[in-house]
Design a protein around this motif. Structure first.
Motif, PDB file in Angstrom:
ATOM      1  N   ASP A   1     -13.720  -8.151  -9.938  1.00 28.88           N
ATOM      2  CA  ASP A   1     -13.206  -7.056  -9.121  1.00 28.88           C
ATOM      3  C   ASP A   1     -12.558  -6.006 -10.029  1.00 28.88           C
ATOM      4  O   ASP A   1     -11.695  -6.332 -10.846  1.00 28.88           O
ATOM      5  N   PHE A   2     -12.984  -4.763  -9.860  1.00 28.11           N
ATOM      6  CA  PHE A   2     -12.453  -3.679 -10.677  1.00 28.11           C
ATOM      7  C   PHE A   2     -11.368  -2.920  -9.908  1.00 28.11           C
ATOM      8  O   PHE A   2     -11.000  -3.280  -8.791  1.00 28.11           O
ATOM      9  N   TYR A   3     -10.880  -1.870 -10.530  1.00 22.36           N
ATOM     10  CA  TYR A   3      -9.736  -1.103 -10.022  1.00 22.36           C
ATOM     11  C   TYR A   3     -10.059   0.379 -10.174  1.00 22.36           C
ATOM     12  O   TYR A   3      -9.269   1.154 -10.677  1.00 22.36           O
ATOM     13  N   ALA A   4     -11.281   0.755  -9.727  1.00 20.88           N
ATOM     14  CA  ALA A   4     -11.827   2.077 -10.030  1.00 20.88           C
ATOM     15  C   ALA A   4     -11.416   3.157  -9.044  1.00 20.88           C
ATOM     16  O   ALA A   4     -11.756   4.326  -9.233  1.00 20.88           O
TER      17      ALA A   4
ATOM     18  N   GLY B   1     -10.348  -4.407 -14.705  1.00 20.49           N
ATOM     19  CA  GLY B   1     -10.862  -5.399 -13.772  1.00 20.49           C
ATOM     20  C   GLY B   1     -10.246  -6.762 -14.006  1.00 20.49           C
ATOM     21  O   GLY B   1      -9.520  -6.980 -14.977  1.00 20.49           O
ATOM     22  N   TYR B   2     -10.526  -7.689 -13.092  1.00 17.12           N
ATOM     23  CA  TYR B   2     -10.106  -9.072 -13.261  1.00 17.12           C
ATOM     24  C   TYR B   2     -11.200  -9.978 -12.713  1.00 17.12           C
ATOM     25  O   TYR B   2     -12.021  -9.564 -11.887  1.00 17.12           O
ATOM     26  N   HIS B   3     -11.209 -11.208 -13.176  1.00 13.79           N
ATOM     27  CA  HIS B   3     -12.227 -12.164 -12.748  1.00 13.79           C
ATOM     28  C   HIS B   3     -11.789 -12.808 -11.442  1.00 13.79           C
ATOM     29  O   HIS B   3     -10.733 -13.443 -11.375  1.00 13.79           O
ATOM     30  N   GLY B   4     -12.589 -12.650 -10.387  1.00 17.55           N
ATOM     31  CA  GLY B   4     -12.265 -13.210  -9.086  1.00 17.55           C
ATOM     32  C   GLY B   4     -12.863 -14.592  -8.886  1.00 17.55           C
ATOM     33  O   GLY B   4     -13.333 -15.233  -9.822  1.00 17.55           O
TER      34      GLY B   4
ATOM     35  N   LEU C   1      -0.552 -12.622 -16.188  1.00 21.18           N
ATOM     36  CA  LEU C   1      -2.003 -12.688 -16.346  1.00 21.18           C
ATOM     37  C   LEU C   1      -2.788 -12.043 -15.208  1.00 21.18           C
ATOM     38  O   LEU C   1      -4.016 -12.079 -15.217  1.00 21.18           O
ATOM     39  N   GLY C   2      -2.123 -11.467 -14.218  1.00 21.70           N
ATOM     40  CA  GLY C   2      -2.847 -10.754 -13.184  1.00 21.70           C
ATOM     41  C   GLY C   2      -3.053 -11.554 -11.907  1.00 21.70           C
ATOM     42  O   GLY C   2      -2.464 -12.628 -11.722  1.00 21.70           O
ATOM     43  N   PRO C   3      -3.904 -11.067 -10.990  1.00 24.43           N
ATOM     44  CA  PRO C   3      -4.079 -11.675  -9.664  1.00 24.43           C
ATOM     45  C   PRO C   3      -4.567 -13.121  -9.736  1.00 24.43           C
ATOM     46  O   PRO C   3      -5.374 -13.475 -10.582  1.00 24.43           O
ATOM     47  N   PHE C   4      -4.069 -13.938  -8.789  1.00 27.40           N
ATOM     48  CA  PHE C   4      -4.477 -15.341  -8.728  1.00 27.40           C
ATOM     49  C   PHE C   4      -4.548 -15.755  -7.253  1.00 27.40           C
ATOM     50  O   PHE C   4      -5.419 -15.283  -6.534  1.00 27.40           O
TER      51      PHE C   4
ATOM     52  N   GLY D   1     -12.945  -2.051  -6.438  1.00 27.69           N
ATOM     53  CA  GLY D   1     -11.524  -1.760  -6.285  1.00 27.69           C
ATOM     54  C   GLY D   1     -11.320  -0.915  -5.043  1.00 27.69           C
ATOM     55  O   GLY D   1     -12.254  -0.319  -4.491  1.00 27.69           O
ATOM     56  N   THR D   2     -10.099  -0.848  -4.580  1.00 23.30           N
ATOM     57  CA  THR D   2      -9.783  -0.178  -3.323  1.00 23.30           C
ATOM     58  C   THR D   2     -10.101   1.310  -3.372  1.00 23.30           C
ATOM     59  O   THR D   2      -9.701   2.012  -4.297  1.00 23.30           O
ATOM     60  N   ILE D   3     -10.819   1.770  -2.345  1.00 23.42           N
ATOM     61  CA  ILE D   3     -11.227   3.176  -2.270  1.00 23.42           C
ATOM     62  C   ILE D   3     -10.290   3.902  -1.314  1.00 23.42           C
ATOM     63  O   ILE D   3     -10.313   3.673  -0.106  1.00 23.42           O
ATOM     64  N   SER D   4      -9.461   4.749  -1.857  1.00 25.89           N
ATOM     65  CA  SER D   4      -8.525   5.565  -1.078  1.00 25.89           C
ATOM     66  C   SER D   4      -8.761   7.030  -1.380  1.00 25.89           C
ATOM     67  O   SER D   4      -9.231   7.383  -2.471  1.00 25.89           O
ATOM     68  N   GLY D   5      -8.426   7.889  -0.426  1.00 27.64           N
ATOM     69  CA  GLY D   5      -8.528   9.323  -0.624  1.00 27.64           C
ATOM     70  C   GLY D   5      -7.237   9.912  -1.151  1.00 27.64           C
ATOM     71  O   GLY D   5      -6.245   9.202  -1.381  1.00 27.64           O
ATOM     72  N   PRO D   6      -7.200  11.229  -1.319  1.00 25.60           N
ATOM     73  CA  PRO D   6      -6.039  11.880  -1.929  1.00 25.60           C
ATOM     74  C   PRO D   6      -4.849  12.041  -0.996  1.00 25.60           C
ATOM     75  O   PRO D   6      -3.766  12.404  -1.457  1.00 25.60           O
ATOM     76  N   VAL D   7      -5.024  11.779   0.296  1.00 22.06           N
ATOM     77  CA  VAL D   7      -3.911  11.908   1.245  1.00 22.06           C
ATOM     78  C   VAL D   7      -3.655  10.548   1.886  1.00 22.06           C
ATOM     79  O   VAL D   7      -4.565   9.708   1.969  1.00 22.06           O
ATOM     80  N   PRO D   8      -2.425  10.286   2.340  1.00 22.05           N
ATOM     81  CA  PRO D   8      -2.063   8.950   2.822  1.00 22.05           C
ATOM     82  C   PRO D   8      -2.962   8.411   3.927  1.00 22.05           C
ATOM     83  O   PRO D   8      -3.248   7.209   3.959  1.00 22.05           O
ATOM     84  N   GLU D   9      -3.409   9.278   4.854  1.00 19.82           N
ATOM     85  CA  GLU D   9      -4.223   8.795   5.969  1.00 19.82           C
ATOM     86  C   GLU D   9      -5.631   8.383   5.547  1.00 19.82           C
ATOM     87  O   GLU D   9      -6.412   7.875   6.361  1.00 19.82           O
ATOM     88  N   GLU D  10      -5.978   8.577   4.278  1.00 19.57           N
ATOM     89  CA  GLU D  10      -7.265   8.133   3.752  1.00 19.57           C
ATOM     90  C   GLU D  10      -7.113   6.901   2.864  1.00 19.57           C
ATOM     91  O   GLU D  10      -7.972   6.593   2.052  1.00 19.57           O
ATOM     92  N   SER D  11      -6.034   6.172   3.048  1.00 18.86           N
ATOM     93  CA  SER D  11      -5.758   5.010   2.210  1.00 18.86           C
ATOM     94  C   SER D  11      -6.626   3.824   2.608  1.00 18.86           C
ATOM     95  O   SER D  11      -6.877   3.587   3.785  1.00 18.86           O
ATOM     96  N   GLY D  12      -7.037   3.042   1.608  1.00 13.50           N
ATOM     97  CA  GLY D  12      -7.901   1.895   1.841  1.00 13.50           C
ATOM     98  C   GLY D  12      -7.188   0.569   1.916  1.00 13.50           C
ATOM     99  O   GLY D  12      -7.819  -0.480   1.867  1.00 13.50           O
ATOM    100  N   SER D  13      -5.858   0.597   2.049  1.00 10.59           N
ATOM    101  CA  SER D  13      -5.082  -0.642   2.174  1.00 10.59           C
ATOM    102  C   SER D  13      -3.873  -0.386   3.063  1.00 10.59           C
ATOM    103  O   SER D  13      -3.384   0.738   3.172  1.00 10.59           O
TER     104      SER D  13
END
Length: 403
Positions: free
Chosen positions: A110-113, A142-145, A234-237, A336-348
């Protein structure tokens, strides 16, 4: 409508698009009770509820009425309301149409793009001046999922248990083992690998496209409270490895080729191994997320676009293999999570609720900061061409069950 494993005559009045309810009896059970017509068959809902559990047929808020399918008329079922009727009808459709993971997934990275997501989350924890880590614009982070917990759309999602800090400010730190109280989603694209590379042989950026099979929607479910405590150093687990949901239909790379567009401009000069020859490297995919509460109220909580990525999948492949890592056919990469430039376009929800400080208002009067048991989350994504033609992914959906 998807095809069923049942043999249903196409000319039948009782296709999967119908699902009419009625009162039946059977040689084994002469007491009148509820059933539905499917093609030339009748599905006994009293028996079905006994076999799979009424809680797997009725919505969360209606679990107190498991005997509703054992009554002599439809009056009791009718009284539950259209949101319950709709849920039961959709559950029957789900049970009669089986979807499976489309690939044998050996590994998952999983990446963080998603630039705007990375920046927004960085601001929450480090402030605007240090929102992005120094490496972010130089390489696809990225990290290994965990491939074993990838499931197909429609699979229930069990709330994970882990170590969490109930009071992060307390000293000394005393974690508690408990169900996650900050269960979240991450709106992503997934990319399946079609071609392997040998150990010790990197994939060049010019060859990386040839290693892409196709794309799916991906929900990287995240337990934020578990993740916050355990990810150092070490990141997400366990905050990530409990479930990842993907849509069942793989959209081939060629189908998305006409929808390539420019992504987020990278302010840092790229290393040669990451430089692509064309400027259009990501996809103009319209993305949206629905949250359906246990009582059946649905709210579209965000709309964004696939072009909000800084790194493309070919760049992810080139970087993933730079040191000689061998990717294999069937491997899955997340954007990785796809969000837009304004808060209402957030992907999380983490972004939408500002870390739990702001309540997200939903239809029906409820609010959320993070997910509750019984909530269903549905991702959708589609592209629209110049002539109005539509290339879509279908749905990526999961319902939260208790720990």
């Amino acid at each position: 409508m998807a095809r069923s494993w049942l043999d249903i005559d196409p000319s039948s009045d009782f296709s999967l698009a119908n699902i009419p309810f009625g009162i039946i009896d059977t040689p084994e059970d002469v007491t009148r009770h509820v059933g539905v017509a499917i093609g030339s068959y009748v599905l006994d809902l009293k028996e079905l509820a006994h076999r799979i559990g009424a809680n797997n047929l009725l919505p969360f808020g209606a679990h107190s009425t498991p005997g509703v399918f054992e009554t002599r008329t439809l009056n009791a079922f009718a009284k539950l309301g259209r949101s319950v009727h709709r849920h039961v009808r959709e559950r029957i459709q789900d049970l009669l149409v089986r979807m499976f993971l489309p690939m044998d997934i050996g590994d998952y990275t999983d990446f963080y793009a998603g630039y705007h997501h990375a920046y927004a989350v960085g601001v929450m924890f480090r402030g605007p001046a240090n929102a992005l880590q120094p490496n972010y614009t130089h390489l696809p982070v990225g990290y290994h999922g965990r491939a074993s917990s990838i499931v197909v759309s429609g699979t229930p999602v069990r709330r994970p248990v882990g170590q969490i800090l109930l009071d992060p400010k307390a000293e000394p730190k005393q974690p508690t083992v408990a169900p996650s109280r900050k269960l979240d989603i991450e709106l992503e694209l997934g990319c399946f690998i079609t071609k392997s590379n040998d150990l010790g042989h990197p994939v060049s950026i010019d060859e990386a496209e040839k290693h892409v099979f196709g794309y799916v929607l991906l929900n990287d479910w995240s337990a934020r409270d578990i993740q916050t405590w355990e990810y150092v150093p070490l990141g997400p687990f366990n905050g990530k490895n409990f479930t990842t949901t993907i849509s069942p239909w793989v959209v081939l790379a060629d189908a998305l080729e006409p929808f390539k567009t420019k992504g987020i401009e990278n302010p840092t000069p790229l290393q040669d191994y990451l430089k692509e020859k064309r400027e259009e490297t990501v996809f103009d995919i319209q993305l949206e997320v629905d949250l359906t509460t246990p009582d059946g109220n649905t709210t579209t909580i965000t709309k964004t676009n696939g072009k909000n990525l800084m790194w493309s999948f070919p760049q992810m492949i080139a970087h993933h293999t730079l040191g000689g890592c061998p990717l294999r056919k069937g491997d899955l990469l997340g954007s990785g999570t796809i969000s837009g430039p304004v808060p209402e376009e957030s992907g999380s929800l983490l972004e939408l609720s500002e870390g739990g400080k702001r309540v997200i208002q939903l239809n029906g009067g409820e609010g959320r900061t993070f997910l509750k048991d019984g909530d269903t989350v549905t991702f959708r994504g589609f592209c629209v061409g110049k002539e109005g033609e539509r290339v879509g992914f279908g749905e990526c959906t999961g319902r939260v069950e208790g720990a």
